[in-house]
Motif scaffolding. Structure first.
Motif, mmCIF file in Angstrom:
data_model
loop_
_atom_site.group_PDB
_atom_site.id
_atom_site.type_symbol
_atom_site.label_atom_id
_atom_site.label_comp_id
_atom_site.label_asym_id
_atom_site.label_seq_id
_atom_site.Cartn_x
_atom_site.Cartn_y
_atom_site.Cartn_z
ATOM 1 N N ARG A 472 0.835 -1.205 0.000
ATOM 2 C CA ARG A 472 0.000 0.000 0.000
ATOM 3 C C ARG A 472 0.871 1.256 0.000
ATOM 4 N NH1 ARG A 472 -4.359 -1.235 4.788
ATOM 5 N NH2 ARG A 472 -6.181 -1.747 3.518
ATOM 6 N N GLY A 473 1.881 1.237 0.862
ATOM 7 C CA GLY A 473 2.768 2.389 0.947
ATOM 8 C C GLY A 473 3.509 2.640 -0.351
ATOM 9 N N ALA A 474 3.945 1.562 -1.001
ATOM 10 C CA ALA A 474 4.650 1.702 -2.277
ATOM 11 C C ALA A 474 3.743 2.327 -3.327
ATOM 12 C CB ALA A 474 5.152 0.336 -2.743
ATOM 13 N N ALA A 475 2.473 1.926 -3.325
ATOM 14 C CA ALA A 475 1.522 2.515 -4.272
ATOM 15 C C ALA A 475 1.331 4.002 -3.990
ATOM 16 C CB ALA A 475 0.187 1.775 -4.184
ATOM 17 N N ALA A 476 1.245 4.363 -2.714
ATOM 18 C CA ALA A 476 1.060 5.771 -2.353
ATOM 19 C C ALA A 476 2.266 6.610 -2.745
ATOM 20 C CB ALA A 476 0.804 5.882 -0.847
ATOM 21 N N ARG A 477 3.453 5.997 -2.730
ATOM 22 C CA ARG A 477 4.672 6.734 -3.106
ATOM 23 C C ARG A 477 4.907 6.740 -4.610
ATOM 24 N NH1 ARG A 477 6.187 3.976 1.431
ATOM 25 N NH2 ARG A 477 7.082 2.307 0.189
ATOM 26 N N GLU A 479 5.532 4.051 -6.522
ATOM 27 C CA GLU A 479 6.526 3.054 -6.933
ATOM 28 C C GLU A 479 5.813 2.003 -7.796
ATOM 29 O OE1 GLU A 479 8.186 1.680 -3.266
ATOM 30 O OE2 GLU A 479 9.046 3.625 -2.768
ATOM 31 N N HIS A 480 5.464 2.401 -9.006
ATOM 32 C CA HIS A 480 4.568 1.605 -9.852
ATOM 33 C C HIS A 480 5.169 0.266 -10.256
ATOM 34 C CE1 HIS A 480 2.267 5.212 -9.819
ATOM 35 N NE2 HIS A 480 3.116 5.892 -10.575
ATOM 36 N N THR A 481 6.430 0.256 -10.622
ATOM 37 C CA THR A 481 7.058 -0.999 -11.052
ATOM 38 C C THR A 481 7.091 -2.007 -9.918
ATOM 39 O OG1 THR A 481 8.399 0.172 -12.677
ATOM 40 C CG2 THR A 481 9.143 -2.025 -12.013
ATOM 41 N N ARG A 482 7.453 -1.530 -8.725
ATOM 42 C CA ARG A 482 7.529 -2.418 -7.559
ATOM 43 C C ARG A 482 6.151 -3.004 -7.250
ATOM 44 N NH1 ARG A 482 10.211 -0.416 -1.896
ATOM 45 N NH2 ARG A 482 12.114 -1.310 -2.755
ATOM 46 N N VAL A 483 5.112 -2.187 -7.308
ATOM 47 C CA VAL A 483 3.755 -2.656 -7.017
ATOM 48 C C VAL A 483 3.322 -3.702 -8.041
ATOM 49 C CG1 VAL A 483 1.320 -1.980 -6.924
ATOM 50 C CG2 VAL A 483 3.060 -0.546 -5.835
ATOM 51 N N ALA A 484 3.537 -3.409 -9.335
ATOM 52 C CA ALA A 484 3.102 -4.327 -10.393
ATOM 53 C C ALA A 484 3.850 -5.651 -10.315
ATOM 54 C CB ALA A 484 3.311 -3.674 -11.761
ATOM 55 N N GLU A 485 5.155 -5.595 -10.082
ATOM 56 C CA GLU A 485 5.950 -6.830 -10.023
ATOM 57 C C GLU A 485 5.528 -7.694 -8.836
ATOM 58 O OE1 GLU A 485 10.003 -5.621 -9.932
ATOM 59 O OE2 GLU A 485 10.136 -5.302 -12.117
ATOM 60 N N THR A 486 5.292 -7.065 -7.686
ATOM 61 C CA THR A 486 4.903 -7.833 -6.500
ATOM 62 C C THR A 486 3.538 -8.483 -6.699
ATOM 63 O OG1 THR A 486 6.128 -6.277 -5.100
ATOM 64 C CG2 THR A 486 4.562 -7.734 -4.007
ATOM 65 N N ALA A 487 2.580 -7.700 -7.176
ATOM 66 C CA ALA A 487 1.229 -8.240 -7.372
ATOM 67 C C ALA A 487 1.222 -9.360 -8.398
ATOM 68 C CB ALA A 487 0.287 -7.115 -7.799
ATOM 69 N N GLU A 488 2.038 -9.247 -9.441
ATOM 70 C CA GLU A 488 2.107 -10.308 -10.452
ATOM 71 C C GLU A 488 2.666 -11.590 -9.852
ATOM 72 O OE1 GLU A 488 3.978 -11.209 -14.908
ATOM 73 O OE2 GLU A 488 4.181 -9.217 -14.011
ATOM 74 N N ALA A 489 3.698 -11.452 -9.009
ATOM 75 C CA ALA A 489 4.307 -12.638 -8.398
ATOM 76 C C ALA A 489 3.345 -13.345 -7.445
ATOM 77 C CB ALA A 489 5.575 -12.240 -7.647
ATOM 78 N N LEU A 490 2.342 -12.628 -6.937
ATOM 79 C CA LEU A 490 1.426 -13.193 -5.945
ATOM 80 C C LEU A 490 0.191 -13.848 -6.556
ATOM 81 C CD1 LEU A 490 1.529 -10.327 -3.288
ATOM 82 C CD2 LEU A 490 2.583 -12.586 -3.104
#
Length: 742
Positions: A472-477, A479-490
């Motif tokens: 959530r914090g990454a999305a608020a900051r 950090e689009h690539t980090r959010v997309a990569e994490t959600a894809e891995a999950l």
């Protein structure tokens, strides 16, 4: 004292009178307190009659000379316990434990020392004083208390020994004849000969209390300490933590008065929560309100709701909750103090040693050692699952110290280390659950073992509050690539835990991140998963809209497999809306596109859904005919579907076969397939599918007339609660209620 010594010697009053030459009436008057200052020769004769040793003889003579009672209302600082608080609340189980300890000590055969430990402000001293008040009559040798000032100018053990010896009646002349070792031995002898209760309050460490402990006899020593004093041997241990919500509200109600508390019952409950159920904080809050009788309780709620002001607001007179924490904090090593400050950055309710290691940039074992120091200091609590917890008020204390004592650059670096570790570990763990999990190398050398899919899933489940908060914090900051990569891995993990409750937000955030990156492939991927999550919540119209958007982006990306997935994900919510033909058409199109794209996994699951659609359209025979084709595909040597995905496909196929048989009225064959399917899902740990199959099996057993087994299956399905599909739970509940009474 005389009564205790006589009973210890197994003498009646008449027998002592005969042995000492003192009259029965005189002995009775002394024991009843009518004769408080008997003549010295009378006491000496009684000592002779009792056959007392030197230490006990001296103590009896001193008590006779001074006329001092052995138990009395205390003045602070003496060795006699202070009075118990009149509004003592709860702790019934703990008091029962201490009463049992007193009974065991009375036999002379069990441990005679109990260590009561816990964090600052949890009520250790109050409990010990209450126990002493309750148990006083069981200790004819007297009840005594020494404040060892363990966190604020510790008392020298030798001085504490002298205090107790004087309280026990040993003369200055006798004390002068012994050195420190002799004093400790004399104390052990007296506690061994008499039946006394001694409270050693606020002990710093093991070395401070060892000289004060008996080695046998029938006395009981209660030691209170913020530390568990694990170095002490042959002792009982009682760990205190915060109160329950019910106990906390009851304590506030007793201090404030029932009328005032009941008039603002909701506010009282909220005060209990904001105080973290910590007895010291509750008492301070209640006393603050007591001296402000014109204030509403809700006024205090508003003050405590501000986290920046909460600790400061918990002050009444010279009692400050923050001061209790400060005393323990000052005793920490610099490394432990820094870790405590940094642990306030952990976003979840509890943590493992790996969190501490990441925050102070060290290895797991050193991190664990430092966290153990914090636990020994009573500033961290260990849970039954082997994790650590930081009390809410201690977290606020640590956060305040973090802002005051840590350089902003160091604080930000530690927080970034934690965020990076959580999301990178989530990506690695998630990859173990995907189609290629068997290709993952060993990752057991890091802070957490991730050598198997089981370990990966366990980590994702246990650390979900933390990695989700960081995502959530990454999305608020931004950090689009980090959010997309994490959600894809999950994504594979999401299928395993479909009803976790937060997937809609996860894939909403990742869809927004993909849009910000302006990557049509990523947009299609994440919108598809967003559609899936919405359908799980029965938000069918929204799910279809997101799947349609995903289809458009997949076409822009010229990705045939993602186009097929968009059609596949749209089919389910169409079914929820009763739009069976649209569902059928989209599934048929998805099957064709998956086949054209060479997407084996997509084709398999689309075919399984296509079978379901045929069955629900009344074409169960056609669905049944497709089963062998799907199994043959999974069994083919060149099938690329392996690992978890293959296991899930096979289990889904078996369940589909059971539903085909059920649709055709072939109940026994259906029941057999469901039982087999249930074992498959149990082995894979997919709880919501276990519940689904149990519901299906229950329905079939009803048709077979096997009511009791059906009832059992339906109850087991309902026991899954939030882990299962709410629609299935409603069906199971209705069916259970329709069964004849037991």
């Amino acid at each position: 004292m005389l009564r205790g010594l006589r009973q210890q010697s197994r003498l009646t009053i008449e027998e002592l009178a005969e042995a000492s030459g003192v009259s029965v009436r005189a002995i009775g008057d002394i024991e009843r307190g009518r004769s408080r200052v008997p003549q010295r020769r009378t006491v000496a004769a009684l000592a002779d009659g009792l056959g007392l040793g030197d230490a006990e003889r001296e103590a009896l003579l001193v008590a006779g000379r001074t006329g001092r009672p052995t138990r009395a209302v205390a003045v602070a600082g003496t060795v006699v316990p202070p009075r118990s608080v009149g509004d003592f609340t709860g702790r019934e189980a703990e008091l029962a434990r201490l009463r049992e300890a007193a009974q065991v000590a009375g036999t002379g055969e069990g441990a005679s020392v109990t260590v009561v430990s816990g964090p600052p402000g949890c009520g250790k001293t109050t409990l010990a004083v209450k126990a002493a008040a309750n148990l006083g009559e069981e200790f004819p040798g007297g009840c005594f208390m020494v404040d060892l000032h363990g966190v604020d100018g510790p008392v020298d053990p030798g001085q504490a020994v002298l205090k107790l010896l004087k309280a026990l009646g040993v003369s200055e002349r006798r004390l002068a004849q012994e050195d420190a070792q002799g004093h400790a031995g004399l104390l052990r002898a007296l506690l061994g000969e008499r039946r006394c209760l001694v409270v050693l309050d606020n002990a710093r460490d093991e070395s401070q209390v060892r000289p004060l402990l008996p080695t046998g006899g029938r006395s009981l020593v209660l030691v209170t300490s913020r530390r568990p004093l694990t170095g002490l041997e042959d002792v009982d241990r009682l760990t205190l933590s915060e109160m329950t919500q019910t106990e906390a509200v009851q304590l506030l109600r007793r201090i404030l008065g029932a009328q005032r508390a009941d008039a603002e019952a909701e506010a009282v409950a909220r005060v209990a929560e904001l105080c973290g159920h910590l007895p010291l904080a509750l008492r301070v809050a209640a006393n603050w309100l007591t001296v402000r009788s014109g204030w509403s309780i809700d006024n205090l709620v508003r003050r405590l709701a501000d986290e920046e002001r909460r600790l400061g607001a918990l002050t009444a007179g010279d009692v400050r909750v923050e001061a209790a924490f400060e005393l323990s904090y000052r005793q920490l090593t610099p490394q432990a103090a820094r870790m405590l400050r940094l642990l306030s950055l952990v976003p979840g309710p509890d943590m493992t040693a790996a969190y501490g290691a990441v925050l102070i940039a060290t290895d797991f074992f050193e991190g664990e050692d430092v966290m153990e120091e914090l636990m020994e200091a009573g500033l961290l609590q260990a849970t039954f699952t082997g994790r650590y917890q930081l009390h809410d008020l201690l977290r606020l204390f640590a956060r305040t110290r973090l802002s005051q004592e840590e350089e902003s650059g160091e604080r930000e670096a530690a927080e970034e280390r934690l965020r990076t570790w959580l999301l990178e570990t989530a990506v690695v763990a998630g990859s173990w659950l995907g189609p290629a999990n068997d290709a993952q190398p060993s990752r057991g050398q890091g802070l957490v073992p991730l050598d198997t899919a089981e370990q990966a899933r366990a980590w994702l489940e246990s650390e979900a509050p933390a990695w989700f908060a960081v995502l959530r914090g990454a999305a608020a900051r931004g950090e689009h690539t980090r959010v997309a990569e994490t959600a894809e891995a999950l994504m594979a993990f999401a299928v395993l835990c479909a009803f976790w409750g937060h997937w809609t937000e996860v894939y909403h955030l990742s869809s927004q991140a993909a849009a910000a990156l302006d990557d049509p492939r990523l947009q299609a991927l994440h919108l598809n998963m967003y559609s899936w999550a919405l359908a799980n919540e029965y938000r069918a119209q929204d799910a279809i809209a997101r799947a349609d958007e995903a289809l458009e982006h997949a076409r822009r990306a010229e990705d045939v497999s993602l186009q097929a997935k968009a059609l596949y994900y749209a089919s389910w919510p169409h079914g929820q809306l009763g739009e069976d033909q649209k569902r059928f058409d989209k599934l048929r199109a998805a099957v064709d596109l998956f086949e054209a794209a060479g997407d084996h996994e997509g084709w398999t699951f689309a075919m399984l859904s296509y079978r379901t659609c045929l069955r629900e359209l009344g074409r169960a025979e056609e669905s049944l005919a497709l089963h062998d084709r799907i199994i043959a595909f999974l069994d083919a040597p060149d099938c690329r579907l392996t690992g978890h995905a293959a296991d899930l496909a096979r289990a889904t196929a078996i369940g589909g076969l059971g539903r085909d048989y059920a649709a055709l009225g072939r109940w026994r064959e259906a029941a057999d397939r469901y039982r087999s399917d249930l074992l498959q899902y149990q082995q894979m740990g997919i709880r919501y599918m276990e519940a689904h199959v149990l519901m299906d099996l229950g329905q079939v057993l009803v048709e077979l007339g096997e009511t009791e087994e059906a009832r059992s299956c339906l109850r087991r399905a309902l026991a899954f609660g939030d882990a299962a599909d709410s629609g299935n739970l409603k069906i199971a509940q209705n069916l259970l209620e329709s069964l004849p009474a037991e």
